[in-house]
Enzyme design. Structure first.
Site, PDB file in Angstrom:
ATOM      1  N   LYS A  78       0.751  -1.384   0.082  1.00 37.36           N
ATOM      2  CA  LYS A  78       0.153  -0.091   0.067  1.00 37.36           C
ATOM      3  C   LYS A  78       0.572   1.182   0.075  1.00 37.36           C
ATOM      4  O   LYS A  78       1.747   1.191   0.922  1.00 37.36           O
ATOM      5  CB  LYS A  78      -0.883  -0.109   1.261  1.00 37.36           C
ATOM      6  CG  LYS A  78      -1.956   1.350   1.324  1.00 37.36           C
ATOM      7  CD  LYS A  78      -2.709   0.936   2.595  1.00 37.36           C
ATOM      8  CE  LYS A  78      -3.787   2.449   2.442  1.00 37.36           C
ATOM      9  NZ  LYS A  78      -4.562   2.066   3.729  1.00 37.36           N
ATOM     10  N   SER A 147      -9.445   2.501   2.687  1.00 38.24           N
ATOM     11  CA  SER A 147      -8.450   3.250   1.853  1.00 38.24           C
ATOM     12  C   SER A 147      -7.431   2.172   1.055  1.00 38.24           C
ATOM     13  O   SER A 147      -6.798   2.491   0.128  1.00 38.24           O
ATOM     14  CB  SER A 147      -7.594   4.080   2.622  1.00 38.24           C
ATOM     15  OG  SER A 147      -7.029   3.452   3.537  1.00 38.24           O
ATOM     16  N   SER A 171     -10.638   0.620   6.779  1.00 30.67           N
ATOM     17  CA  SER A 171      -9.848   0.499   5.322  1.00 30.67           C
ATOM     18  C   SER A 171      -9.294  -0.762   5.086  1.00 30.67           C
ATOM     19  O   SER A 171      -8.454  -0.942   4.112  1.00 30.67           O
ATOM     20  CB  SER A 171      -8.648   1.452   5.553  1.00 30.67           C
ATOM     21  OG  SER A 171      -9.326   2.743   5.745  1.00 30.67           O
TER      22      SER A 171
END
Length: 424
Positions: A78, A147, A171
């Site tokens: 990420k 996210s 997320s």
């Protein structure tokens, strides 16, 4: 017919490599081929290190013995997690060309266990609510959630077996549910977060996306934990509809009930657990803690680059500005009381079964979905796992969420393997 290597779970790939039926280089190439085929539609990646991954795979293939429990497994990292050579943009133009020069602690941990960093996956802006460019691979007109959008979508689309996520609100669990992959958010503080861009220090938690619950045991092993085997006895399951049950879509409420009946038929002792009414303010408590701590960590960006922050993040930080010391103290008090409530719950249940999201991934790419079924668990710091189970009326994935006591992550992974076998 044998699966293409990119479609294998991490556990399956490890087994094939141990049997000399698969090389790490072949797995990397299959993942890169899939990315070349689908990235133009899914947009899961911010950057790729194809040559670095190939060199690393070739080196691993020359080893006489596996380096560790994730030997040869490609990873999506990420893009709020620092990597040594690739940019870490945090989904913001402010950090468009930023190269940290060192790997985050969590990247080093898995690389030392034999994993291969394939690239950086798309994140929403600073892991907040402002959506990135990623599409849901099951239907490109729907959100992948946020996210950790890129990692979840990349694992779901068989571009990579494992992806890193982080959760400050919902997320990890929510995009896991929307993309139909296994998602794990650990107990708060379970892993070193050095090198991960902070949003709210008392909430940010490392997580992962995989194809099977057994893959989570490999990740935990990479952190030095001895994976627990699925227990021989059936679990005691608390069906937790939560105080926000009416906000789940009717088809998703039905799906949770079906999951509970399926587990009961599989031998589990399933009983209702009614969430105390006093938990109602936990949503507000979470938001106050999150936004207030965000104002502390994003002061430099607000001061120097206010024009480069999204309107949504700007508004969220303004909410944090308004949180008083008394409100923050009240939020922390409510958290302590809720954890005391949970202590008694774990005397009756091995884990709770609850919604992972309101329903299917919403249409459109500008809205990443409502974290209402994740916020309070994140505030309390409990380990959570989302497991895919069935599909909604538009054919998009649905999931169930398992919640367990603090620091019982390995036992939760074992129970997730038990549940996965019954729900499959």
């Amino acid at each position: 017919m044998a699966k293409s290597p990119n479609r294998l779970s991490a556990s399956e790939a490890i087994l094939r490599m141990s049997q000399k039926r698969l090389k790490a280089r072949d797995l990397v190439e299959a993942c890169l081929d899939r990315i070349e085929l689908r990235e133009g539609q899914v947009h899961a990646w911010e950057a790729l290190d194809a040559e670095g991954a190939r060199k690393r795979a070739d080196m691993l293939d020359k080893r006489a013995r596996p380096v560790g429990p994730l030997h040869g497994i490609p990873l999506a990292v990420k893009d709020i997690i620092s990597t040594r050579t690739m940019p870490t943009t945090c989904g913001s133009p402010i950090y468009r060309d930023h190269v940290a020069g060192r790997d985050a602690a969590c990247v080093t941990q898995l690389v030392n266990a034999g994993a291969i960093v394939l690239g950086k996956s798309v994140t929403t802006e600073f892991a907040g609510a402002h959506a990135g460019k990623t599409h849901n691979p099951h239907n490109l007109r729907h959100t992948p959630g946020g996210s950790s959008s890129g990692s979840a979508a990349a694992v779901a689309d068989t571009m990579v077996p494992i992806g890193y996520g982080t959760q400050t609100s919902g997320s990890v669990i929510r995009p896991g549910a929307f993309n139909g992959v296994v998602a794990y958010k650990g107990t708060f503080g379970w892993a070193d977060t050095t090198g991960i861009k902070t949003y709210a220090r008392s909430l940010d938690t490392l997580g992962f996306f995989t194809r099977t619950a057994n893959d989570l045991a490999l990740i935990r092993a990479a952190y030095g934990h001895a994976p627990a085997d699925p227990p021989q006895h059936a679990p005691r399951v608390g069906l937790c509809r939560t105080l926000w049950w009416d906000q789940a879509e009717p088809y998703n409420r039905k799906n949770i009930e079906v999951a509970a009946r399926t587990l009961r038929a599989g031998g589990a002792r399933v009983r209702d657990w009614e969430m105390p009414e006093s938990w109602g303010p936990l949503i507000t408590a979470h938001n106050r803690v999150m936004t207030k701590e965000a104002t502390q960590h994003y002061g430099p960006e607000r001061a120097r680059f206010p024009h480069l922050l999204s309107p949504g993040l700007t508004a969220s930080l303004e909410v944090g500005d308004s949180v008083t010391r008394a409100q923050l103290a009240d939020a922390k008090k409510r958290k302590r009381r809720a954890l005391a409530d949970l202590a008694a719950v774990w005397e009756r249940f091995d884990f709770l079964l609850a919604p992972a999201a309101r329903g299917e991934a919403p249409a459109g790419l500008g809205y990443t979905g409502d974290p209402i079924f994740n916020r309070f668990w994140t505030l309390l710091g409990t380990p959570c796992i989302a497991l895919p189970f069935n599909a909604g009326p538009f054919g998009l994935p649905l999931s169930v969420q398992l919640i367990a006591p603090l620091r019982s992550d390995d036992q939760l992974v074992a129970w997730a393997r038990w549940v996965e076998a019954r729900l499959s």
